[in-house]
Design a protein around this motif. Sequence first.
Motif, PDB file in Angstrom:
ATOM      1  N   ALA A   1       0.813  -1.211   0.000  1.00 20.78           N
ATOM      2  CA  ALA A   1       0.000   0.000   0.000  1.00 20.78           C
ATOM      3  C   ALA A   1       0.850   1.266   0.000  1.00 20.78           C
ATOM      4  O   ALA A   1       0.393   2.329  -0.427  1.00 20.78           O
TER       5      ALA A   1
ATOM      6  N   THR B   1      -8.519  -8.385  -4.080  1.00 17.94           N
ATOM      7  CA  THR B   1      -8.124  -7.706  -5.325  1.00 17.94           C
ATOM      8  C   THR B   1      -7.955  -8.707  -6.475  1.00 17.94           C
ATOM      9  O   THR B   1      -7.097  -8.540  -7.345  1.00 17.94           O
TER      10      THR B   1
ATOM     11  N   VAL C   1     -10.785   1.970  -3.883  1.00 15.35           N
ATOM     12  CA  VAL C   1      -9.465   1.338  -3.901  1.00 15.35           C
ATOM     13  C   VAL C   1      -8.527   2.147  -3.018  1.00 15.35           C
ATOM     14  O   VAL C   1      -8.449   3.376  -3.138  1.00 15.35           O
ATOM     15  N   GLY C   2      -7.802   1.477  -2.129  1.00 13.64           N
ATOM     16  CA  GLY C   2      -6.883   2.211  -1.266  1.00 13.64           C
ATOM     17  C   GLY C   2      -6.155   1.299  -0.300  1.00 13.64           C
ATOM     18  O   GLY C   2      -6.164   0.069  -0.426  1.00 13.64           O
ATOM     19  N   ASP C   3      -5.516   1.917   0.684  1.00 12.87           N
ATOM     20  CA  ASP C   3      -4.797   1.198   1.737  1.00 12.87           C
ATOM     21  C   ASP C   3      -5.793   0.352   2.527  1.00 12.87           C
ATOM     22  O   ASP C   3      -6.812   0.856   3.000  1.00 12.87           O
TER      23      ASP C   3
ATOM     24  N   THR D   1     -12.061   1.661   2.666  1.00 12.79           N
ATOM     25  CA  THR D   1     -11.460   0.942   1.543  1.00 12.79           C
ATOM     26  C   THR D   1     -12.168  -0.397   1.355  1.00 12.79           C
ATOM     27  O   THR D   1     -12.369  -1.142   2.308  1.00 12.79           O
TER      28      THR D   1
ATOM     29  N   PRO E   1      -4.552  -2.795  -2.527  1.00 14.40           N
ATOM     30  CA  PRO E   1      -3.595  -2.814  -3.629  1.00 14.40           C
ATOM     31  C   PRO E   1      -3.335  -4.235  -4.111  1.00 14.40           C
ATOM     32  O   PRO E   1      -3.651  -5.195  -3.409  1.00 14.40           O
TER      33      PRO E   1
ATOM     34  N   ARG F   1      -3.597   1.577 -13.760  1.00 15.83           N
ATOM     35  CA  ARG F   1      -3.147   1.779 -12.384  1.00 15.83           C
ATOM     36  C   ARG F   1      -3.590   3.157 -11.918  1.00 15.83           C
ATOM     37  O   ARG F   1      -3.590   4.126 -12.685  1.00 15.83           O
TER      38      ARG F   1
ATOM     39  N   MET G   1      -1.882   0.458  -6.409  1.00 20.63           N
ATOM     40  CA  MET G   1      -3.331   0.505  -6.567  1.00 20.63           C
ATOM     41  C   MET G   1      -3.711   0.344  -8.039  1.00 20.63           C
ATOM     42  O   MET G   1      -3.193   1.069  -8.897  1.00 20.63           O
ATOM     43  N   TYR G   2      -4.638  -0.595  -8.313  1.00 23.75           N
ATOM     44  CA  TYR G   2      -5.070  -0.815  -9.695  1.00 23.75           C
ATOM     45  C   TYR G   2      -6.591  -0.756  -9.768  1.00 23.75           C
ATOM     46  O   TYR G   2      -7.282  -1.339  -8.923  1.00 23.75           O
ATOM     47  N   LYS G   3      -7.089  -0.051 -10.759  1.00 19.98           N
ATOM     48  CA  LYS G   3      -8.533   0.084 -10.914  1.00 19.98           C
ATOM     49  C   LYS G   3      -9.169  -1.269 -11.258  1.00 19.98           C
ATOM     50  O   LYS G   3      -8.732  -1.934 -12.192  1.00 19.98           O
TER      51      LYS G   3
END
Length: 477
Positions: A28, A279, A312-314, A320, A324, A354, A361-363
């Motif tokens: 992250a 993820t 999307v995040g930590d 969140t 990631p 990304r 982080m990836y969409k």
Amino acid sequence: MYTKLALLIDGEWIEETNAGSEIVLNPATEQPLGTLPHAGKAELDRALAAASRAFEGWKRTSAYERGQILRRAADLMRERVEHIATVLTLEEGKTLAEAKGEIAAAAEFFDWFAEEGRRTYGRVIPARLPDMRQTVTQEPVGPVACFTPWNFPAVTPARKIAPALAAGCTCIIKPAEETPGTTLEIARALTDAGLPKGVLNVVFGVPADVSEYLIRSPVIRKISFTGSTPVGRHLARLAGETLTLATMELGGHAPVIVAKDADVQRAAELSMAIKLRNTGQVCTSPTRFFVEHSVYEEYIEHARVFVEKQVVGDGLQKGTTVGPVANTRRVAAMDNLISDALSHSARLVVGGERLKATGLMYKPTILADMPDQARAMSEEPFGPLALIQPVDDVEQGIARANALPYGLAGYAFTRSAAIANRIAGELEVGVIGINQMVVTIPETPFGGIGDSGWGREGGIEGLEAYTVRKYVGHLHV
């Protein structure tokens, strides 16, 4: 917040060796968490000697006593869930809620096998002679070596350690070097629960070197590996050279068949939720979606709306929902597979790149109208990527689902019992979820066929994998 990294050999925590070390990173933030010591030949020899010596006492320990230790360890894991889950999220990236769920699931594996170990039943076979008694018993196979990946650093080790110890085997485990802390916390729980020295040993190092050294040792009588198909093939060849028993839980590329009679919105939302669990870095993750034409666009729209709501995040941050990816290899793989699919005229529905933010982080990405030629249709993405194709009917969906050599998990959505039964009978996989997507819990067998490996973990089959059967024919004279 993180944990102290070390090897565990013969009951001793070893924080430094002469075999080198490596830095563990937080995906992250891409910042270091700690330094992990490696095991060299000396440490591996010591672990092998400890496992061999401890086996003589552990196999004679009653199943009841072994179960008590496993249950105490499970209780300690639940008591320490906040800390262990934080360690897991820091090193692997998944959300804290998912990490807590994984720790709870890992504890359940210890509970299940603590009890199942008391049921390693034998049998009496009717004899042909009046003074003959014929019995079959199950005995522990011996010291085992286990190798686990980074994506589930609590559940996957638990699924191997718990049945091995319950059966009376000793264990040397090499978890992934990218996520060592979680397994070490499980080992601490077992140690604190009273596990004798040498029964469980935890080592790290250069994966190819460690695995080959352990598998070639005459001490090791079984291996259990979870990871990629290419690595699994290599380890299976090594095990074959020494006739060492092996369980292989390998890659997947799970299909989802959506029939036109399904609850389309529920199917889309549930399958996307499971797609984005961890993820998308799950061997059973739904990836190839085969949707009947008449509900195809409706399914895509519901899936898009659900995915666009995700944050999307930590994984430690409140709110969140998708963490990631775990390492830069996954970023590169996602970029390459998406680019290739778009070059073959796939339709980008959402995501595709990304995030411009700190960390890996990836969409979350949906690609529709996927052509068969696109690499992602035959290569496991192992990331937040859903691939959707229209099909004329369920029959075509089954055919496309079975087109790959992988056979781990499969899913289907339908209101028809006849269609459900047909899919259950014809889908070439080891586990199937119909109108739901939970395909592995402690009391059920889990494993694949074809390029997804062999053997089963969980259920009674998971315990039997660590035993051998002995026949005794006793004539009274």
